[in-house]
Design a protein around this motif. Sequence first.
Motif, mmCIF file in Angstrom:
data_model
loop_
_atom_site.group_PDB
_atom_site.id
_atom_site.type_symbol
_atom_site.label_atom_id
_atom_site.label_comp_id
_atom_site.label_asym_id
_atom_site.label_seq_id
_atom_site.Cartn_x
_atom_site.Cartn_y
_atom_site.Cartn_z
ATOM 1 N N ARG A 10 -2.565 28.107 55.567
ATOM 2 C CA ARG A 10 -3.285 29.240 54.983
ATOM 3 C C ARG A 10 -2.765 29.617 53.598
ATOM 4 N NH1 ARG A 10 -7.029 31.414 57.966
ATOM 5 N NH2 ARG A 10 -7.178 30.816 60.144
ATOM 6 N N SER A 19 -17.511 30.697 55.808
ATOM 7 C CA SER A 19 -18.224 30.139 56.943
ATOM 8 C C SER A 19 -19.706 30.474 56.780
ATOM 9 C CB SER A 19 -17.689 30.717 58.252
ATOM 10 O OG SER A 19 -18.364 30.171 59.348
ATOM 11 N N SER A 56 -16.313 25.836 54.262
ATOM 12 C CA SER A 56 -15.130 25.158 53.752
ATOM 13 C C SER A 56 -14.089 26.192 53.352
ATOM 14 C CB SER A 56 -15.509 24.307 52.528
ATOM 15 O OG SER A 56 -14.424 23.513 52.096
ATOM 16 N N VAL A 57 -12.947 25.697 52.921
ATOM 17 C CA VAL A 57 -11.951 26.545 52.273
ATOM 18 C C VAL A 57 -11.997 26.208 50.789
ATOM 19 C CG1 VAL A 57 -9.554 27.259 52.142
ATOM 20 C CG2 VAL A 57 -10.516 26.516 54.335
ATOM 21 N N PHE A 64 -11.796 35.918 53.021
ATOM 22 C CA PHE A 64 -12.649 35.425 54.107
ATOM 23 C C PHE A 64 -14.069 35.944 53.898
ATOM 24 C CE2 PHE A 64 -9.037 34.225 56.682
ATOM 25 C CZ PHE A 64 -8.078 35.171 56.406
ATOM 26 N N ARG A 74 -11.778 31.429 52.639
ATOM 27 C CA ARG A 74 -12.337 30.751 53.805
ATOM 28 C C ARG A 74 -13.760 31.229 54.012
ATOM 29 N NH1 ARG A 74 -7.325 30.736 53.542
ATOM 30 N NH2 ARG A 74 -6.083 29.079 54.462
#
Lengths: 115, 115
Positions: free
Chosen positions: A41, B113, B87-88, B10, B111
């Motif tokens: 991370r 999604s 993806s990241v 995120f 991150r």
Amino acid sequence: QKEVEQDPGPLSVPEGAIVSLNCTYSNSAFQYFMWYRQYSRKGPELLMYTYSSGNKEDGRFTAQVDKSSKYISLFIRDSQPSDSATYLCAITESLSNQAGTALIFGKGTTLSVSS
Amino acid sequence: NAGVTQTPKFRVLKTGQSMTLLCAQDMNHEYMYWYRQDPGMGLRLIHYSVGEGTTAKGEVPDGYNVSRLKKQNFLLGLESAAPSQTSVYFCASSYPQGAPNQPQHFGDGTRLSIL
């Protein structure tokens, strides 16, 4: 064929072991070779770099380049649990329009060192 | 001592939605990069910029747009998100890559999604 090949592992070793991480590359024009370390991370961070054949040492880490075989390696001596991370090899390639260079990364090898 | 900061950390999107990822660096670096990191694929370059007001395509640019209106910021946009863009995403910056002792500095990733 991707220009940089790296076995993704995972690789699990006990504390104190010697670790060998390897990459192969296809373009003999590549000049600079780097190893990045990426903790979970987190973003990658530069660990070592080299630009010539031979070995380069930094503490417990040794980077090795064999240009005749197009093979680069990272050795970790006396591995520690804190070395558990993903290790990415990277090489430089020229950007278009002579704008400098960018990095081509291998897929990364995930290493786990158990205490 | 911030280095490279990515916003948000995120995000979950629905297919077809749009969003912008922000990257900010405080090291006065000329070069900035956007990568995506997928399992088994490693880091792949999406777009890069060699200076304020300039952008160029990397290895996987389709479906993304970028802008570099200020030297310290590099924005990555998804106009119509697709599940394949899950993806990241990593942003990086560097001085002109003339030598490997001027490494790329990475943020800690976003991150993303896409459902």
